[in-house]
Write a protein that holds these residues in place. Structure first.
Motif, PDB file in Angstrom:
ATOM      1  N   UNK A  23       0.829  -1.211   0.000  1.00  0.00           N
ATOM      2  CA  UNK A  23       0.000   0.000   0.000  1.00  0.00           C
ATOM      3  C   UNK A  23       0.859   1.256   0.000  1.00  0.00           C
ATOM      4  N   UNK A  24       2.165   1.067   0.028  1.00  0.00           N
ATOM      5  CA  UNK A  24       3.023   2.249   0.091  1.00  0.00           C
ATOM      6  C   UNK A  24       3.464   2.628  -1.322  1.00  0.00           C
ATOM      7  N   UNK A  25       3.245   3.881  -1.685  1.00  0.00           N
ATOM      8  CA  UNK A  25       3.635   4.369  -3.007  1.00  0.00           C
ATOM      9  C   UNK A  25       4.900   5.217  -2.879  1.00  0.00           C
ATOM     10  N   UNK A  26       5.906   4.887  -3.677  1.00  0.00           N
ATOM     11  CA  UNK A  26       7.128   5.699  -3.689  1.00  0.00           C
ATOM     12  C   UNK A  26       6.925   6.899  -4.598  1.00  0.00           C
ATOM     13  N   UNK A  27       7.243   8.069  -4.065  1.00  0.00           N
ATOM     14  CA  UNK A  27       7.120   9.309  -4.850  1.00  0.00           C
ATOM     15  C   UNK A  27       8.529   9.794  -5.166  1.00  0.00           C
TER      16      UNK A  27
END
Ligand code: EAX
Length: 323
Positions: A23-27
């Protein structure tokens, strides 16, 4: 024994409470200067606030020091969606959103207070609204600072002193025209190439705000600093539509709020660098001269007539008179 099992169970359970990686999105965020620079501080505050407001669902991967190329290249990458966010000066932005060129007109802003109020006010917000049509989502005005000229040839005290100097400029047609109008030979060049060009004498000088002159260590390759303050250089946090269109409204708000936090932190760093930077540069052997800005403004009059035609005398006056 029971207690150890409980501790084990909690630790084990604890591991499952954190945000599942999925659920973690890298920006991915990029900028031109050092991690410790004003852009670094502003971007870090943006990332911290974003992670906090999204409970860790969005986490930054930082690309400092032009690791992904100059500002123009990074803006193109944001348009393509290969980069998620860029914190960039307005230098090359006019090549994408021409209306933004107006804020790069020399001697437009009285001081930092005037500039910041203008960018955060209706004039600045109107400009941000021009970006989506160009495949860019600009969410906040950050800051680069008032620009000054450095060079390795001679002290500059009056407009005549710049005649014939080869000065690196940003890829910005307003700056290029203004510099040509006072006899400078402007050399447009991406920032990552600048230090070597100064070192090798490909150009005699450059112009940037104190925070950039400090973080890029230009004192090592430049002898003279002239406090022209000839242009206020705003900066921006721009997000890729590829990411933006996937965000929920709540997450869009989190990005906007993070943008505000980044802006405040970056401007504070500019204040700090302005307060101590000139003495630091003097201690590093740079000769510093105070300049009569009005003389340079007068010398640029021919360029101003053309800027009024291109960007509208009324629009320019609206900025100059903004309080
Ligand atoms: O935004 O290109 C420049 O001179 C800029 O001031 C620098 O990239 C920081």
């Amino acid at each position: 024994m029971m207690l150890m099992k409980l501790v084990g169970a909690i630790a084990f359970a604890g591991a499952f409470v954190s945000v599942p990686v999925a659920a973690q999105t890298t920006v991915k965020i990029g900028y031109a200067t050092a991690l410790t620079s004003h852009y670094g501080v502003g971007s870090a505050a943006f990332c911290e606030e974003l992670e906090k407001r999204t409970s860790g669902r969005y986490k930054c991967q930082v690309f400092a020091n032009s690791a992904l190329g100059g500002e123009r290249e990074m803006i193109e990458a944001v348009q393509l969606g290969t980069l998620d966010v860029v914190n960039t000066s307005t230098g090359p932005v006019g090549n994408f959103v021409p209306e933004v060129n107006i804020v790069d007109i020399p001697f437009l802003f009285r001081d930092y207070d005037h500039a910041r109020k203008t960018m955060d006010g209706p004039i600045g917000q109107d400009l941000l609204a021009k970006f989506p049509a160009k495949g860019l989502v600009a969410i906040a005005w950050t800051e680069n600072g008032f620009r000054h000229i450095t060079n390795s040839k001679r002290a500059i005290n009056k407009p005549d002193d710049v005649k014939g100097l080869k000065i690196r400029s940003m890829q910005n047609k307003v700056h290029i025209q203004a510099f040509q109008s006072i006899g400078i030979q402007p050399t447009p060049m991406a920032f990552p190439e600048l230090f070597t060009a100064l070192q090798q004498g490909t150009v005699d000088g450059q112009e940037n705000p104190i925070p950039v002159i400090l973080s890029a260590k230009f004192a090592q390759v430049q002898k003279h600093l002239s406090l022209t303050g000839h242009v206020y250089s705003p900066a921006l946090i721009i997000v890729s539509p590829a990411l933006w269109t996937k965000l929920s409204d709540a997450d869009k708000k989190a990005f906007m709020d993070a943008g505000k936090a980044g802006s405040a932190a970056q401007r504070k760093k500019v204040n700090d660098d302005e307060a101590s930077g000139i003495d630091q540069l003097k201690s590093e052997g740079v000769s510093v001269s105070n300049i009569d800005g009005a003389a340079f403004r007068t010398a640029m009059t021919p360029a101003f007539a053309d800027f009024a035609k291109k960007y509208g005398a009324k629009n320019i006056r609206r900025i100059q008179e903004f309080k």
